[in-house]
Design a protein around this motif. Structure first.
Motif, PDB file in Angstrom:
ATOM      1  N   TYR A 297      -6.784  -3.047  -8.599  1.00  0.00           N
ATOM      2  CA  TYR A 297      -6.525  -3.005  -7.156  1.00  0.00           C
ATOM      3  C   TYR A 297      -5.809  -1.714  -6.799  1.00  0.00           C
ATOM      4  O   TYR A 297      -6.108  -1.070  -5.790  1.00  0.00           O
ATOM      5  N   ASN A 298      -4.873  -1.329  -7.646  1.00  0.00           N
ATOM      6  CA  ASN A 298      -4.161  -0.070  -7.418  1.00  0.00           C
ATOM      7  C   ASN A 298      -5.141   1.103  -7.435  1.00  0.00           C
ATOM      8  O   ASN A 298      -5.068   2.003  -6.592  1.00  0.00           O
TER       9      ASN A 298
ATOM     10  N   LYS B 231      -2.695  -8.319  -6.193  1.00  0.00           N
ATOM     11  CA  LYS B 231      -2.198  -6.981  -5.881  1.00  0.00           C
ATOM     12  C   LYS B 231      -1.466  -6.332  -7.053  1.00  0.00           C
ATOM     13  O   LYS B 231      -1.176  -5.133  -7.007  1.00  0.00           O
TER      14      LYS B 231
ATOM     15  N   GLU C 203       0.832  -1.207   0.000  1.00  0.00           N
ATOM     16  CA  GLU C 203       0.000   0.000   0.000  1.00  0.00           C
ATOM     17  C   GLU C 203       0.872   1.265   0.000  1.00  0.00           C
ATOM     18  O   GLU C 203       0.564   2.236  -0.688  1.00  0.00           O
TER      19      GLU C 203
END
Length: 280
Positions: free
Chosen positions: A205-206, A200, A125
């Protein structure tokens, strides 16, 4: 700032605490600036490469203790690291970084020397949300390896990036960590409710991370989105599973942040959830 002030304490050859009639205590940093300096000596501010003020007495004491218990050569190197960060980010840093990052890196070096490693649960993250800070942190890790022969695990790069982001946004590390914990909780709920394992590396997802990050910022800044009644009806009817999950996530955010959240956040979350999976 006054041009000439008086030395209160030379912490080492490169760091001096001084005070003028009109000033709070000011920290002067520069190669050799503290050499042979005694309390009461006059010193010119122009001699310093960097000056900063710590107005909190506790922070002043923390900084003094930190400097006294570290190798002066290491402190000089870490000061250079902070100058490098400021140059790369091209903006002023919150002066607390001189305590927070110096303390963190000095302990991280000791941990690495002792082969003690800490995992960073928010590494992906942090990479995604703060790419510029992460790149600067990677360069710092390289400098530490070249200068000190200490090799950090990748998770440490994330911690350094977090300190950089904290310094340029004036946000405390503990608040940033709470922010990431909330995002991690919502991602876990998404996987459970949609019965998926998120890739991921997926661009969607980003995008979801970026959206959750901005949504939390909007809530913290009391910046509510306008209503979108037509979009609401379309999404609620077309993607009911994603829509209901989006509401669940917003309720989690409301509980954690203790602030009202715009209903429109549900709609944009629904779109991101729909992009994330083809199962719905």
């Amino acid at each position: 700032m006054e041009k000439e002030i008086r030395v209160k304490q030379a912490l080492n050859n490169n760091v001096v605490i001084a005070k003028g009639p009109l000033l709070e205590e000011v920290v002067l940093i520069g190669k050799g600036i503290g050499f042979n300096r005694k309390k009461g000596d006059t010193i010119s501010v122009s001699e310093a490469e960097k000056t900063f003020v710590l107005t909190d007495k506790i922070e002043i004491e923390q900084y003094q203790t930190l400097i006294k218990h570290q190798d002066p050569a290491l402190i000089e190197f870490l000061n250079d690291i902070i100058f490098y960060i400021e140059a790369q980010m091209d903006r002023p840093l919150n002066e607390h970084i001189h305590i927070a990052l110096t303390d963190h890196l000095s302990f991280a070096i000791k941990r690495a020397d002792s082969k003690i490693q800490f995992s960073n649960p928010f590494l992906f993250e942090i990479k995604s949300l703060y790419p510029k800070e992460y790149k600067v942190a990677q360069n710092i890790v390289k400098q530490i390896k070249e200068e000190l022969g200490v090799e950090f695990p990748e998770g440490e790069t994330g911690f350094i990036a977090l300190h950089i982001h904290s310094a340029i946004t004036d946000r405390k590390i503990r608040d940033l960590n709470r922010h990431h914990e909330l995002i991690a909780l919502m991602v876990e709920l998404i996987e459970e409710n949609l019965n998926i394992t998120i890739n991921k590396d997926d661009v969607n997802y980003n995008r979801l991370l970026q959206h959750l990050h901005r949504a939390i910022d909007r809530v913290n800044q009391d910046n509510l989105l306008g209503k979108e009644e037509y979009l609401k009806n379309v999404l609620k009817t077309t993607y009911p599973i994603c829509y209901n999950l989006a509401w669940k996530l917003v309720k989690v955010m409301q509980k954690q942040l203790n602030k009202p959240i715009s209903e429109s956040e549900v709609l944009y979350l629904t779109i991101h959830l729909r992009r994330l999976t083809n199962k719905i």
